[in-house]
Design a protein around this motif. Structure first.
Motif, PDB file in Angstrom:
ATOM      1  N   GLY A  35       0.637  -1.410  -0.194  1.00  0.00           N
ATOM      2  CA  GLY A  35       0.403  -0.170   0.267  1.00  0.00           C
ATOM      3  C   GLY A  35       0.716   1.481  -0.510  1.00  0.00           C
ATOM      4  N   HIS A  36       2.129   0.328  -0.114  1.00  0.00           N
ATOM      5  CA  HIS A  36       3.077   2.315   0.396  1.00  0.00           C
ATOM      6  C   HIS A  36       4.103   1.825  -1.051  1.00  0.00           C
ATOM      7  CE1 HIS A  36       2.138   3.246   4.852  1.00  0.00           C
ATOM      8  NE2 HIS A  36       0.951   3.970   3.897  1.00  0.00           N
ATOM      9  N   VAL A  37       4.093   3.126  -1.555  1.00  0.00           N
ATOM     10  CA  VAL A  37       5.117   2.991  -2.293  1.00  0.00           C
ATOM     11  C   VAL A  37       6.849   2.914  -1.868  1.00  0.00           C
ATOM     12  CG1 VAL A  37       6.196   3.726  -4.730  1.00  0.00           C
ATOM     13  CG2 VAL A  37       3.828   2.843  -4.059  1.00  0.00           C
ATOM     14  N   ALA A  38       6.571   4.724  -1.148  1.00  0.00           N
ATOM     15  CA  ALA A  38       7.545   5.486  -0.813  1.00  0.00           C
ATOM     16  C   ALA A  38       8.185   4.589   0.585  1.00  0.00           C
ATOM     17  CB  ALA A  38       7.814   6.854  -0.878  1.00  0.00           C
ATOM     18  N   PHE A  39       8.703   4.571   1.255  1.00  0.00           N
ATOM     19  CA  PHE A  39       9.117   3.793   2.713  1.00  0.00           C
ATOM     20  C   PHE A  39      10.909   3.974   2.956  1.00  0.00           C
ATOM     21  CE2 PHE A  39       9.027   0.280   0.332  1.00  0.00           C
ATOM     22  CZ  PHE A  39      10.037  -0.537   1.165  1.00  0.00           C
ATOM     23  N   ASP A  40      11.206   3.967   3.963  1.00  0.00           N
ATOM     24  CA  ASP A  40      12.941   4.127   4.893  1.00  0.00           C
ATOM     25  C   ASP A  40      12.330   3.440   6.419  1.00  0.00           C
ATOM     26  OD1 ASP A  40      13.852   6.383   6.349  1.00  0.00           O
ATOM     27  OD2 ASP A  40      11.820   7.099   4.976  1.00  0.00           O
ATOM     28  N   GLY A  41      13.987   3.518   6.906  1.00  0.00           N
ATOM     29  CA  GLY A  41      13.761   3.230   8.041  1.00  0.00           C
ATOM     30  C   GLY A  41      15.501   1.986   8.665  1.00  0.00           C
ATOM     31  N   ALA A  42      15.518   1.619   9.449  1.00  0.00           N
ATOM     32  CA  ALA A  42      16.727   1.137   9.540  1.00  0.00           C
ATOM     33  C   ALA A  42      16.726  -0.321   9.140  1.00  0.00           C
ATOM     34  CB  ALA A  42      17.005   1.139  11.207  1.00  0.00           C
ATOM     35  N   VAL A  43      17.416  -1.561   8.514  1.00  0.00           N
ATOM     36  CA  VAL A  43      17.496  -2.615   7.437  1.00  0.00           C
ATOM     37  C   VAL A  43      17.675  -2.933   9.380  1.00  0.00           C
ATOM     38  CG1 VAL A  43      19.143  -4.566   6.819  1.00  0.00           C
ATOM     39  CG2 VAL A  43      19.571  -1.342   6.025  1.00  0.00           C
TER      40      VAL A  43
END
Length: 155
Positions: free
Chosen positions: A28-36
């Motif tokens: 549902g989200h195309v853009a995302f980021d975070g810690a691996v």
């Protein structure tokens, strides 16, 4: 606010690696980021399910399934658990299933494709180890960004 990967690369390209696989967006989200965070497994998603059932704190689980499209490593129930536990997304070097249901979830999902076949549940694999996908190293704790243009990770 999510930063566009193209702009991020223009600003910090010498600090980043770009994943050169033809990933598709099925969440549902195309853009995302975070810690691996990472799981290395082959056609066995027990560790994926276990990790995504823990608090994610906005992290992104990078799953190295060796590029296999023979069975799915994430389905709608595991993805719903990830949402409930605060994960930002999953990047799957392999297949997912339940793509229509997954598209309705507020979760980033990048994958090589889909297959309705379920995977084994034996718990074979490794958690939170550096994984290399298409020459790019994903080290737990580093930051990853994903959007329609692709995936970037800190070196």
């Amino acid at each position: 606010m999510t930063i566009a990967t193209a702009d991020l690369y223009d600003d910090r390209g010498d600090e980043l690696d770009s994943l050169s696989l033809p990933m598709i967006d099925l969440g549902g989200h195309v853009a995302f980021d975070g810690a691996v965070r990472t799981v290395r497994c082959h056609r066995d998603n027990a560790l994926v399910k276990q990790v995504l059932a823990t608090p994610g704190a906005g992290a992104v689980l990078v799953i190295d399934g060796g590029g296999s499209l023979e069975s799915a490593l994430v389905g709608d129930l595991i993805a719903a658990s990830a949402v409930e536990n605060g994960w930002a997304g999953v990047i799957v070097n392999g297949a997912i299933r339940d793509r229509v249901a997954m598209a309705a979830l507020p979760l980033g999902v990048k994958t090589l494709g889909s297959n309705p076949r379920k995977s084994a549940k034996d718990g074979v694999g490794e958690v939170d180890v550096p994984v290399t996908i298409a020459g790019v190293v994903f080290t737990p704790g580093r930051h990853v960004w994903a959007d329609a243009d692709g995936v970037l990770v800190e070196r």
